[in-house]
Every structure is written in structure tokens, then in C-alpha cells.
Write a protein that holds these residues in place. Structure first.
Motif, PDB file in Angstrom:
ATOM      1  N   VAL A 196     -19.614  37.264 -13.079  1.00  0.00           N
ATOM      2  CA  VAL A 196     -21.057  37.144 -13.330  1.00  0.00           C
ATOM      3  C   VAL A 196     -21.302  36.353 -14.608  1.00  0.00           C
ATOM      4  CG1 VAL A 196     -23.177  38.415 -13.837  1.00  0.00           C
ATOM      5  CG2 VAL A 196     -21.617  39.263 -12.082  1.00  0.00           C
ATOM      6  N   ALA A 197     -20.532  36.641 -15.657  1.00  0.00           N
ATOM      7  CA  ALA A 197     -20.695  35.931 -16.930  1.00  0.00           C
ATOM      8  C   ALA A 197     -20.366  34.449 -16.783  1.00  0.00           C
ATOM      9  CB  ALA A 197     -19.816  36.575 -17.995  1.00  0.00           C
ATOM     10  N   THR A 198     -19.344  34.135 -15.987  1.00  0.00           N
ATOM     11  CA  THR A 198     -18.961  32.730 -15.783  1.00  0.00           C
ATOM     12  C   THR A 198     -20.085  31.962 -15.106  1.00  0.00           C
ATOM     13  OG1 THR A 198     -16.597  33.216 -15.668  1.00  0.00           O
ATOM     14  CG2 THR A 198     -17.348  31.212 -14.566  1.00  0.00           C
ATOM     15  N   TYR A 199     -20.630  32.527 -14.045  1.00  0.00           N
ATOM     16  CA  TYR A 199     -21.714  31.838 -13.331  1.00  0.00           C
ATOM     17  C   TYR A 199     -22.949  31.692 -14.222  1.00  0.00           C
ATOM     18  CZ  TYR A 199     -18.891  32.597  -9.136  1.00  0.00           C
ATOM     19  OH  TYR A 199     -17.878  32.596  -8.205  1.00  0.00           O
ATOM     20  N   ARG A 200     -23.263  32.727 -14.972  1.00  0.00           N
ATOM     21  CA  ARG A 200     -24.439  32.650 -15.851  1.00  0.00           C
ATOM     22  C   ARG A 200     -24.256  31.577 -16.914  1.00  0.00           C
ATOM     23  NH1 ARG A 200     -27.447  38.248 -17.188  1.00  0.00           N
ATOM     24  NH2 ARG A 200     -28.935  36.641 -17.796  1.00  0.00           N
ATOM     25  N   ALA A 201     -23.034  31.449 -17.417  1.00  0.00           N
ATOM     26  CA  ALA A 201     -22.773  30.423 -18.429  1.00  0.00           C
ATOM     27  C   ALA A 201     -22.965  29.021 -17.869  1.00  0.00           C
ATOM     28  CB  ALA A 201     -21.353  30.582 -18.978  1.00  0.00           C
ATOM     29  N   ALA A 202     -22.830  28.874 -16.546  1.00  0.00           N
ATOM     30  CA  ALA A 202     -23.024  27.575 -15.893  1.00  0.00           C
ATOM     31  C   ALA A 202     -24.462  27.381 -15.414  1.00  0.00           C
ATOM     32  CB  ALA A 202     -22.068  27.446 -14.707  1.00  0.00           C
ATOM     33  N   GLY A 203     -25.360  28.273 -15.795  1.00  0.00           N
ATOM     34  CA  GLY A 203     -26.761  28.098 -15.456  1.00  0.00           C
ATOM     35  C   GLY A 203     -27.203  28.762 -14.169  1.00  0.00           C
ATOM     36  N   TYR A 204     -26.373  29.626 -13.604  1.00  0.00           N
ATOM     37  CA  TYR A 204     -26.737  30.358 -12.396  1.00  0.00           C
ATOM     38  C   TYR A 204     -27.465  31.637 -12.819  1.00  0.00           C
ATOM     39  CZ  TYR A 204     -23.525  27.335  -9.795  1.00  0.00           C
ATOM     40  OH  TYR A 204     -22.886  26.254  -9.230  1.00  0.00           O
ATOM     41  N   GLU A 205     -28.691  31.792 -12.348  1.00  0.00           N
ATOM     42  CA  GLU A 205     -29.510  32.935 -12.739  1.00  0.00           C
ATOM     43  C   GLU A 205     -29.341  34.078 -11.735  1.00  0.00           C
ATOM     44  OE1 GLU A 205     -31.211  33.361 -15.469  1.00  0.00           O
ATOM     45  OE2 GLU A 205     -30.660  31.356 -16.218  1.00  0.00           O
ATOM     46  N   PRO A 206     -29.081  35.283 -12.232  1.00  0.00           N
ATOM     47  CA  PRO A 206     -28.909  36.415 -11.305  1.00  0.00           C
ATOM     48  C   PRO A 206     -30.233  36.839 -10.687  1.00  0.00           C
ATOM     49  CG  PRO A 206     -28.783  37.154 -13.577  1.00  0.00           C
ATOM     50  CD  PRO A 206     -28.855  35.662 -13.631  1.00  0.00           C
ATOM     51  N   SER A 207     -30.157  37.227  -9.416  1.00  0.00           N
ATOM     52  CA  SER A 207     -31.295  37.816  -8.727  1.00  0.00           C
ATOM     53  C   SER A 207     -31.130  39.331  -8.731  1.00  0.00           C
ATOM     54  CB  SER A 207     -31.375  37.305  -7.287  1.00  0.00           C
ATOM     55  OG  SER A 207     -31.440  35.902  -7.241  1.00  0.00           O
ATOM     56  N   THR A 208     -32.061  40.018  -8.126  1.00  0.00           N
ATOM     57  CA  THR A 208     -31.991  41.474  -8.049  1.00  0.00           C
ATOM     58  C   THR A 208     -30.703  41.904  -7.351  1.00  0.00           C
ATOM     59  OG1 THR A 208     -34.396  41.584  -7.922  1.00  0.00           O
ATOM     60  CG2 THR A 208     -33.178  43.530  -7.223  1.00  0.00           C
ATOM     61  N   GLU A 209     -30.024  42.856  -7.936  1.00  0.00           N
ATOM     62  CA  GLU A 209     -28.784  43.367  -7.351  1.00  0.00           C
ATOM     63  C   GLU A 209     -29.056  43.886  -5.947  1.00  0.00           C
ATOM     64  OE1 GLU A 209     -25.405  45.711  -9.599  1.00  0.00           O
ATOM     65  OE2 GLU A 209     -26.959  47.090  -8.930  1.00  0.00           O
ATOM     66  N   ARG A 210     -28.124  43.605  -5.039  1.00  0.00           N
ATOM     67  CA  ARG A 210     -28.276  44.003  -3.653  1.00  0.00           C
ATOM     68  C   ARG A 210     -27.137  44.932  -3.238  1.00  0.00           C
ATOM     69  NH1 ARG A 210     -25.548  41.155   0.634  1.00  0.00           N
ATOM     70  NH2 ARG A 210     -24.276  42.942   0.033  1.00  0.00           N
ATOM     71  N   LEU A 211     -27.484  46.001  -2.543  1.00  0.00           N
ATOM     72  CA  LEU A 211     -26.485  46.975  -2.107  1.00  0.00           C
ATOM     73  C   LEU A 211     -26.103  46.753  -0.654  1.00  0.00           C
ATOM     74  CD1 LEU A 211     -27.994  50.273  -3.580  1.00  0.00           C
ATOM     75  CD2 LEU A 211     -26.200  48.858  -4.584  1.00  0.00           C
ATOM     76  N   ASP A 212     -24.803  46.773  -0.398  1.00  0.00           N
ATOM     77  CA  ASP A 212     -24.356  46.899   0.982  1.00  0.00           C
ATOM     78  C   ASP A 212     -24.720  48.284   1.491  1.00  0.00           C
ATOM     79  OD1 ASP A 212     -23.278  44.373   0.892  1.00  0.00           O
ATOM     80  OD2 ASP A 212     -21.187  45.022   0.785  1.00  0.00           O
ATOM     81  N   VAL A 213     -24.589  48.491   2.782  1.00  0.00           N
ATOM     82  CA  VAL A 213     -24.738  49.831   3.338  1.00  0.00           C
ATOM     83  C   VAL A 213     -23.481  50.162   4.131  1.00  0.00           C
ATOM     84  CG1 VAL A 213     -27.254  49.816   3.419  1.00  0.00           C
ATOM     85  CG2 VAL A 213     -25.968  48.964   5.366  1.00  0.00           C
ATOM     86  N   SER A 214     -23.193  51.438   4.276  1.00  0.00           N
ATOM     87  CA  SER A 214     -21.987  51.824   5.003  1.00  0.00           C
ATOM     88  C   SER A 214     -22.290  52.989   5.934  1.00  0.00           C
ATOM     89  CB  SER A 214     -20.859  52.211   4.044  1.00  0.00           C
ATOM     90  OG  SER A 214     -21.200  53.370   3.317  1.00  0.00           O
ATOM     91  N   ARG A 215     -21.560  52.986   7.044  1.00  0.00           N
ATOM     92  CA  ARG A 215     -21.628  54.096   7.988  1.00  0.00           C
ATOM     93  C   ARG A 215     -20.515  55.065   7.637  1.00  0.00           C
ATOM     94  NH1 ARG A 215     -20.236  52.304  13.721  1.00  0.00           N
ATOM     95  NH2 ARG A 215     -18.135  52.738  12.997  1.00  0.00           N
TER      96      ARG A 215
END
Length: 288
Positions: A267-286
Motif C-alpha cells: 500500500v505504501a509503495t503504490y501511494r508513493a507512486a501517486g495511487y490514491e486508496p479508495s474505501t477498503e473493501r471486504l471479501d465475503v466467505s461462506r
């Protein structure tokens, strides 16, 4: 509406990819992308086709699922039916019943885009929130700053270098030069580029594959890695910048990537390259 579940077969994969291209939108920053199937084409078309499921009505594909692992399904839908109750109920029935040939019995994981009624439907039926992912997006409306690396687009003569960086980065021997040629021969790769980054000593230090979904649509990074012998020098950030710049040249509106939220270094690497994080998304499981 009558919804038909099917396996597309090898001949139907192109139609699946076309549907995924049409559904890409910057308002949905994390969903199954044509590049995901393009990368999986390295397995060979027959194995990929066996891992894909489609849901259609009146001959139109309205949902696509890809078994990224035997117990992990990545699923997305056409945007106009993402809140359709009939589709959500049908998907629940197909995902819950192993006899329908989508998922095996026992605990399984599901990735699906935010805004899908299916998420609420599954949770109400006893599925659980699962692994959190962080989607990141680099807007490409403006030029991307220089990466500082010498960037080469991999081809048949440099496929060995590209795959060697990947094997070192991921500690896996599976991505061989022969497999790269299978990947590059797939139809989705016509809209992709494998990039190799070289440092000032001309060492191949990082690599990434980028996938376009067409002009004006978000492109995808899948995968990106830094050679194990050259970590700690900012090469991950640099190759992510090169990826964004290449996608911009290809006409993409943005560059997308997602990583497990637990991978804070990524996450830190992508942010350092100008990639902005969006709202965290959860997988779901059965549950099992």
C-alpha cells in the motif's frame, strides 16, 4: 427474467472479455477486469475456460465469475443489474449449492464489487465478511512523472528477463519463459504491456504487466514485483509510475491496483507512486 448459468468454453472466452471491458468504470474501482483473465491465460485457454462461469439473460452476459483458486471466486456484474433482486437471488442459489458447479462445498471466499446487492443478500443468508482489500487508483488525466528507470517493453527476446524478475520477486518458479509466450499469445495481451525496469547499472530490477480495457476506461496492474536482490531502493514505486505512464499512453483513464490491506508495504509503495486508496473493501466467505 430467466437467468442461465453456463461455462463459456474456449470459444466463449472472447465474449466474456468483451463484457468485462464494457463494465469497467472509474466509479467501480475494484472489480474483475479483463486483465485478470488476460493474466490467467498463462494457464492456457482450456484451463481458464474451465474456471469461468457466466450468467446470461436473452443471450446477454450479465455476470461473470472467475475461480482464481478452487475455493475463491471473483465475480462482477453488468452495472445496470448490480442492484437487481432477481439476479442477487439467483447468484445466491448458485453459489450456495455445490451441485450447480460454481463453488465446491465447505468454506469458500468471494470477491465482488461494492454497490452489489448480492453482498447484502449473502450476508443475510449467513455468509461472513472476510479479508479486507485496499483498492488504489492513479488518475491519468495529467502526465505522470518520470520513473527514473530505463523502461523496456518485454518481447520474445527479453521474456526470459521479464520472467526472471517475477520469479525472484514472488519466490515462485512457476512463471517461466515458456508460460510468458502462452500469456503473450492470448487475445487479451493485445491490450497489455510487460514492462521491465533497469537501474543505472543496467540491472533488471523490477517488472510489471499492465492491461488496458480500452480508451477512456481504467487499466490494471497485474502483477508487479521487484527483484529480491534490488529491494529497498524505491524501484517498486518507480515501476508503478512507469505502469501508470504506459497506461496513459494507451488511452486509459486511470491505473488501478488492489492489495490485501494487511500488506502495508505494498500500500505504501503504490501511494508513493501517486495511487490514491479508495474505501477498503471486504471479501465475503461462506462458512464451512
Amino acid at each position: 427474467m430467466t437467468i442461465v448459468l453456463s461455462e463459456p468454453g474456449i470459444d466463449g472466452l472472447t465474449g466474456v472479455v468483451d463484457a468485462l471491458r464494457a463494465w469497467q468504470d472509474d466509479r467501480t474501482p475494484l472489480q474483475l477486469h479483463p486483465g485478470d483473465l488476460g493474466w490467467a491465460w498463462a494457464l492456457g485457454a482450456e484451463r481458464l475456460a474451465a474456471a469461468v462461469r457466466t450468467w446470461s439473460t436473452d443471450g446477454r452476459i450479465i455476470a461473470v465469475g472467475y475461480l482464481d483458486a478452487p475455493d475463491v471466486l471473483r465475480l462482477t456484474t453488468a452495472p445496470d443489474v448490480r442492484q437487481d433482486e432477481g439476479l442477487a437471488r439467483q447468484l445466491l442459489a448458485d453459489l450456495d449449492d455445490p451441485k450447480r458447479g460454481v463453488l465446491p462445498p465447505g468454506k469458500v471466499g468471494l470477491e465482488l464489487p461494492d454497490g452489489a446487492l448480492l453482498r447484502e443478500t449473502l450476508l443475510a443468508a449467513g455468509w461472513h465478511p472476510d479479508e479486507p482489500w485496499t483498492p488504489l487508483r492513479h488518475d491519468l488525466s495529467e502526465p505522470v512523472k518520470d520513473s527514473g528507470l530505463r523502461i523496456e517493453v518485454a518481447g520474445p527476446k527479453t521474456a526470459g528477463t521479464r520472467t526472471a524478475v517475477h520469479r525472484s520477486a514472488f519466490g515462485s518458479a512457476r512463471f517461466t519463459e515458456e508460460i510468458w509466450h502462452v500469456l503473450a499469445a492470448g487475445p487479451v495481451y493485445a491490450d497489455a504491456r510487460c514492462l521491465i525496469g533497469y537501474d543505472h547499472q543496467d540491472n533488471a530490477v523490477a517488472a510489471v504487466t499492465v492491461w488496458s480495457a480500452g480508451p477512456g476506461k481504467p487499466g490494471l496492474l497485474e502483477p508487479m514485483g521487484v527483484h529480491a536482490d534490488h529491494r529497498g531502493h524505491g524501484h517498486g514505486t518507480a515501476i508503478c509510475l512507469a505502469a501508470a505512464a504506459t497506461l496513459r499512453e494507451m488511452g486509459a483513464s486511470s491505473a488501478l491496483v488492489a492489495t490485501p490491506s494487511s500488506n502495508t508495504a505494498a500500500v505504501a509503495t503504490y501511494r508513493a507512486a501517486g495511487y490514491e486508496p479508495s474505501t477498503e473493501r471486504l471479501d465475503v466467505s461462506r462458512p464451512a
